[in-house]
Scaffold this motif. Structure first.
Motif, PDB file in Angstrom:
ATOM      1  N   GLU A  53       0.823  -1.210   0.000  1.00 57.14           N
ATOM      2  CA  GLU A  53       0.000   0.000   0.000  1.00 57.14           C
ATOM      3  C   GLU A  53       0.859   1.261   0.000  1.00 57.14           C
ATOM      4  OE1 GLU A  53      -2.431  -0.431   3.425  1.00 57.14           O
ATOM      5  OE2 GLU A  53      -3.776  -1.922   2.520  1.00 57.14           O
ATOM      6  N   THR A  54       2.028   1.188   0.621  1.00 54.58           N
ATOM      7  CA  THR A  54       2.925   2.342   0.674  1.00 54.58           C
ATOM      8  C   THR A  54       3.642   2.572  -0.653  1.00 54.58           C
ATOM      9  OG1 THR A  54       3.298   2.009   3.042  1.00 54.58           O
ATOM     10  CG2 THR A  54       4.919   3.341   1.864  1.00 54.58           C
ATOM     11  N   VAL A  55       4.098   1.479  -1.288  1.00 50.20           N
ATOM     12  CA  VAL A  55       4.905   1.597  -2.498  1.00 50.20           C
ATOM     13  C   VAL A  55       4.055   1.791  -3.751  1.00 50.20           C
ATOM     14  CG1 VAL A  55       6.616   0.418  -3.947  1.00 50.20           C
ATOM     15  CG2 VAL A  55       6.740   0.212  -1.465  1.00 50.20           C
ATOM     16  N   SER A  56       2.891   1.178  -3.820  1.00 50.21           N
ATOM     17  CA  SER A  56       2.084   1.175  -5.039  1.00 50.21           C
ATOM     18  C   SER A  56       1.805   2.558  -5.627  1.00 50.21           C
ATOM     19  CB  SER A  56       0.762   0.438  -4.796  1.00 50.21           C
ATOM     20  OG  SER A  56       0.991  -0.953  -4.666  1.00 50.21           O
ATOM     21  N   PRO A 158       1.668  15.104  -3.295  1.00 46.05           N
ATOM     22  CA  PRO A 158       2.546  14.469  -4.286  1.00 46.05           C
ATOM     23  C   PRO A 158       3.776  13.796  -3.693  1.00 46.05           C
ATOM     24  CG  PRO A 158       2.735  16.861  -4.376  1.00 46.05           C
ATOM     25  CD  PRO A 158       1.572  16.568  -3.486  1.00 46.05           C
ATOM     26  N   GLN A 159       4.271  14.304  -2.555  1.00 49.83           N
ATOM     27  CA  GLN A 159       5.464  13.698  -1.951  1.00 49.83           C
ATOM     28  C   GLN A 159       5.231  12.244  -1.557  1.00 49.83           C
ATOM     29  OE1 GLN A 159       8.555  14.850  -1.538  1.00 49.83           O
ATOM     30  NE2 GLN A 159       8.117  16.798  -2.540  1.00 49.83           N
ATOM     31  N   SER A 160       3.972  11.885  -1.277  1.00 51.25           N
ATOM     32  CA  SER A 160       3.660  10.504  -0.898  1.00 51.25           C
ATOM     33  C   SER A 160       3.778   9.552  -2.081  1.00 51.25           C
ATOM     34  CB  SER A 160       2.253  10.420  -0.312  1.00 51.25           C
ATOM     35  OG  SER A 160       1.273  10.708  -1.297  1.00 51.25           O
ATOM     36  N   ARG A 161       3.880  10.113  -3.284  1.00 53.67           N
ATOM     37  CA  ARG A 161       4.012   9.276  -4.493  1.00 53.67           C
ATOM     38  C   ARG A 161       5.464   8.899  -4.782  1.00 53.67           C
ATOM     39  NH1 ARG A 161      -0.377   9.102  -8.150  1.00 53.67           N
ATOM     40  NH2 ARG A 161      -2.244   9.844  -7.094  1.00 53.67           N
ATOM     41  N   ILE A 162       6.398   9.477  -4.073  1.00 58.17           N
ATOM     42  CA  ILE A 162       7.819   9.263  -4.373  1.00 58.17           C
ATOM     43  C   ILE A 162       8.320   8.000  -3.667  1.00 58.17           C
ATOM     44  CG2 ILE A 162      10.144  10.221  -4.177  1.00 58.17           C
ATOM     45  CD1 ILE A 162       8.850  13.002  -4.250  1.00 58.17           C
ATOM     46  N   ALA A 163       8.934   7.114  -4.436  1.00 61.22           N
ATOM     47  CA  ALA A 163       9.446   5.858  -3.878  1.00 61.22           C
ATOM     48  C   ALA A 163      10.734   6.095  -3.099  1.00 61.22           C
ATOM     49  CB  ALA A 163       9.702   4.856  -4.998  1.00 61.22           C
ATOM     50  N   ARG A 164      10.949   5.270  -2.120  1.00 67.68           N
ATOM     51  CA  ARG A 164      12.204   5.287  -1.364  1.00 67.68           C
ATOM     52  C   ARG A 164      13.192   4.346  -2.049  1.00 67.68           C
ATOM     53  NH1 ARG A 164      14.000   6.558   3.760  1.00 67.68           N
ATOM     54  NH2 ARG A 164      15.711   5.266   4.563  1.00 67.68           N
ATOM     55  N   LEU A 165      14.404   4.844  -2.340  1.00 71.39           N
ATOM     56  CA  LEU A 165      15.409   4.045  -3.040  1.00 71.39           C
ATOM     57  C   LEU A 165      16.385   3.426  -2.041  1.00 71.39           C
ATOM     58  CD1 LEU A 165      16.168   6.384  -6.087  1.00 71.39           C
ATOM     59  CD2 LEU A 165      14.323   4.721  -5.769  1.00 71.39           C
ATOM     60  N   LEU A 176      14.179 -11.516   0.486  1.00 76.20           N
ATOM     61  CA  LEU A 176      12.832 -11.436  -0.054  1.00 76.20           C
ATOM     62  C   LEU A 176      12.647 -10.147  -0.853  1.00 76.20           C
ATOM     63  CD1 LEU A 176      10.830 -12.591   3.107  1.00 76.20           C
ATOM     64  CD2 LEU A 176      11.592 -13.987   1.181  1.00 76.20           C
ATOM     65  N   VAL A 177      11.929 -10.268  -1.977  1.00 69.96           N
ATOM     66  CA  VAL A 177      11.678  -9.100  -2.823  1.00 69.96           C
ATOM     67  C   VAL A 177      10.264  -9.150  -3.376  1.00 69.96           C
ATOM     68  CG1 VAL A 177      14.054  -8.609  -3.531  1.00 69.96           C
ATOM     69  CG2 VAL A 177      12.733 -10.338  -4.763  1.00 69.96           C
ATOM     70  N   ILE A 178       9.767  -7.972  -3.765  1.00 71.94           N
ATOM     71  CA  ILE A 178       8.443  -7.831  -4.352  1.00 71.94           C
ATOM     72  C   ILE A 178       8.584  -7.072  -5.664  1.00 71.94           C
ATOM     73  CG2 ILE A 178       6.148  -6.806  -4.051  1.00 71.94           C
ATOM     74  CD1 ILE A 178       6.697  -6.967  -0.997  1.00 71.94           C
ATOM     75  N   ALA A 179       7.921  -7.544  -6.706  1.00 67.19           N
ATOM     76  CA  ALA A 179       7.881  -6.842  -7.990  1.00 67.19           C
ATOM     77  C   ALA A 179       6.490  -6.249  -8.178  1.00 67.19           C
ATOM     78  CB  ALA A 179       8.207  -7.792  -9.141  1.00 67.19           C
ATOM     79  N   ILE A 180       6.446  -4.970  -8.557  1.00 60.90           N
ATOM     80  CA  ILE A 180       5.175  -4.302  -8.808  1.00 60.90           C
ATOM     81  C   ILE A 180       5.227  -3.713 -10.210  1.00 60.90           C
ATOM     82  CG2 ILE A 180       3.519  -2.578  -8.001  1.00 60.90           C
ATOM     83  CD1 ILE A 180       4.822  -2.671  -5.281  1.00 60.90           C
ATOM     84  N   GLU A 187      -2.810  -3.554 -14.144  1.00 61.87           N
ATOM     85  CA  GLU A 187      -2.117  -2.511 -13.408  1.00 61.87           C
ATOM     86  C   GLU A 187      -1.811  -2.882 -11.958  1.00 61.87           C
ATOM     87  OE1 GLU A 187      -4.331   1.063 -13.855  1.00 61.87           O
ATOM     88  OE2 GLU A 187      -4.129   1.096 -16.029  1.00 61.87           O
ATOM     89  N   ARG A 188      -0.593  -2.453 -11.545  1.00 57.26           N
ATOM     90  CA  ARG A 188      -0.125  -2.610 -10.172  1.00 57.26           C
ATOM     91  C   ARG A 188      -0.291  -4.038  -9.655  1.00 57.26           C
ATOM     92  NH1 ARG A 188      -2.012   3.351  -7.890  1.00 57.26           N
ATOM     93  NH2 ARG A 188      -0.362   4.473  -8.956  1.00 57.26           N
ATOM     94  N   THR A 189       0.124  -4.966 -10.491  1.00 60.55           N
ATOM     95  CA  THR A 189       0.160  -6.370 -10.078  1.00 60.55           C
ATOM     96  C   THR A 189       1.361  -6.594  -9.166  1.00 60.55           C
ATOM     97  OG1 THR A 189      -0.951  -7.159 -12.072  1.00 60.55           O
ATOM     98  CG2 THR A 189       0.444  -8.737 -10.912  1.00 60.55           C
ATOM     99  N   VAL A 190       1.151  -7.341  -8.101  1.00 65.75           N
ATOM    100  CA  VAL A 190       2.206  -7.593  -7.109  1.00 65.75           C
ATOM    101  C   VAL A 190       2.591  -9.069  -7.142  1.00 65.75           C
ATOM    102  CG1 VAL A 190       2.794  -7.553  -4.659  1.00 65.75           C
ATOM    103  CG2 VAL A 190       1.361  -5.740  -5.629  1.00 65.75           C
ATOM    104  N   THR A 191       3.881  -9.331  -7.250  1.00 59.63           N
ATOM    105  CA  THR A 191       4.387 -10.703  -7.160  1.00 59.63           C
ATOM    106  C   THR A 191       5.509 -10.741  -6.126  1.00 59.63           C
ATOM    107  OG1 THR A 191       5.862 -10.294  -9.056  1.00 59.63           O
ATOM    108  CG2 THR A 191       3.758 -11.372  -9.497  1.00 59.63           C
TER     109      THR A 191
END
Length: 469
Positions: A53-56, A158-165, A176-180, A187-191
């Motif tokens: 929910e945070t990253v999407s 808009p700042q909430s849309r920025i991903a953390r690198l 463990l990793v997640i691909a979005i 759209e926005r499929t999570v694996t």
């Protein structure tokens, strides 16, 4: 009350009562079973959903529209066509991207070069209700990284849309990793999966150090983020192996950040260069020279920083500024990311003796490249340049060098790889990129969908059938 009346009321009360359904009784029993107390798993599941929910919100869908020209006549057309006739058509491709920051009222989005290359129009879908035109900031085919920008006006928080690198240099196999992303437009499929390997090379780009993962990715995932369990983007999903199952490859975020920063600041990537042709120290070479790791110099370019510093063919570079060099890819990445003008100290083994050689790193010369083989035809996903006179003399051949192959493109599907030298097209010798383009145009003008290439790979020649559409 008479005995008769009492009996009547008792009878009516029995008739008015309905028996409970059997299913209700069964499900009541299932609810009475003691629940499994999987507190650790419940907490993991809760954190995983919160992470997604945070990253999407930082993940976007990218639509690239290209104009291609195709012939209306196929191979089954019953009459000969006396002249080439093609009609323009629009082709729309789909990919993913991740918002990495803002400047003014613009979002900056990291994605793959092959998602946006040669696009006439570019649109980005930020969420279910917001789709906007975008502009390409810069692209780098050698690493398959691109940066685009889109307006952030009217976007709430808009700042909430920025991903953390994150830091891809700290990754370990098994994490463990997640691909979005947006595979096949979903759209926005999570694996979910793990890091299967690091520093992988699969022969599709000039500079490769892929993160391999078993988190399922598919066409449309390209350009989307690979995320760790802290919600940090640690890679940009880039490629899959068509013949493999559960094999995905992502550009490490540290490399992508380095490329993106240059594209944003300069519009292009400036790479370090010392001017050597190198190869890995194989077990046979190691047995001969007594060095197990490093990169052995097979050629030194004239007037290059390496020649001026005194490097020689047969030298084995085993360290840069005190940091060990494991193989060719390791040395290549370090020199590439060194700012031109910087002096580095190379630890070299020459005929069994250790030397310290100071080299002033230069800027990699611009290569004559074409991202598509033909200005008129469809995109082949092929970058080429002419062989230099020195290369022609050393290799003893004339042709064009394949410097880049777009993952999933026609050239990649046909089997071409970076480093291949194309010697002929349909048995006609070629010696320049212009020759190649003319040969492709000639084939297309006669309605052909395939051409036969003679390719030099390593020390051997081989034929490759290149699909044109």
């Amino acid at each position: 009350m008479t005995l008769f009346m009492a009996f009547l009321l008792f009878t009516l009360s029995i008739v008015g009562c309905k028996a409970k359904p059997v299913s209700e009784e069964i499900f009541r029993q299932s609810q009475s079973s003691p629940p499994f107390q999987g507190k650790v798993l419940e907490e993991f599941e809760k954190e995983l959903t919160e992470l997604v929910e945070t990253v999407s919100p930082s993940v976007v869908t990218i639509f690239a529209t290209q104009e291609v020209k195709v012939s209306p006549f196929d191979e089954d057309f019953p009459f000969p066509v006396p002249f080439p006739f093609q009609i323009p058509q629009e082709r729309r491709s789909l990919g993913s991207g991740v918002i990495i920051g803002m400047h003014g009222d613009k979002f900056y989005i990291l994605t793959n070069n092959h998602v946006v290359q040669n696009a006439k129009k570019l649109r980005v879908k930020l969420d279910e209700h917001t789709e906007r035109e975008a502009r390409i900031v810069g692209t780098d085919p050698k690493t398959d990284i691109a940066v685009i920008e889109v307006s952030a006006k009217g976007i709430e928080n808009p700042q909430s849309r920025i991903a953390r690198l994150g830091d891809s240099d700290k990754l370990k196999v098994g994490q463990l990793v997640i691909a979005i992303g947006n595979p096949y437009g979903l759209e926005r499929t999570v694996t979910f999966g793990v890091i299967s390997a690091l520093k992988r090379s699969i022969g599709i780009l000039q500079y490769e150090s892929f993160i391999q993962t078993d988190a399922p990715i598919n066409p449309g995932n390209s350009g989307g983020p690979l995320v760790n369990i802290r919600g940090e983007v640690i890679g940009i999903n880039t490629a899959i192996l068509a013949e493999g199952q559960g094999l995905g490859f992502a550009v490490p975020i540290n490399l992508a950040k380095w490329v993106a920063s240059q594209l944003i600041e300069k519009g292009k990537v400036q790479r370090g260069y010392i001017g050597v042709v190198i190869q890995d120290v194989t077990p046979d070479i190691a047995e001969t020279i007594g060095v197990k790791e490093g990169a052995i110099i097979a050629q030194v370019a004239p007037n290059s920083p390496a020649q001026k510093a005194g490097l020689q063919i047969g030298d084995v570079i085993v360290a840069v500024d005190g940091q060990p060099v494991k193989d060719v890819r390791d040395l290549q990445m370090r020199i590439m990311r060194t700012t031109p003008g910087t002096e580095v100290v190379l630890k070299v083994i020459r005929q069994g003796k250790e030397l310290q050689v100071k080299v002033s790193v230069g800027e990699m010369p611009e290569e004559k490249e074409t991202a598509r083989a033909s200005e008129e035809g469809g995109d082949l996903g092929l970058a080429l340049r002419d062989l230099t006179p020195t290369e022609q003399a050393r290799l003893g051949v004339r042709g064009v060098l394949v410097t880049g192959v777009t993952p999933g493109g026609l050239a990649y599907q046909s089997g071409l790889r970076p480093g291949d030298i194309i010697l002929s097209v349909n048995n006609a010798n070629i010696s320049s990129v212009d020759d190649f383009k003319q040969a492709i145009e000639k084939a297309k003008s006669t309605g052909k969908d395939k051409v036969l290439l003679l390719v030099r790979r390593g020390d051997s020649n081989m034929y490759v059938v290149l699909n044109l559409r």
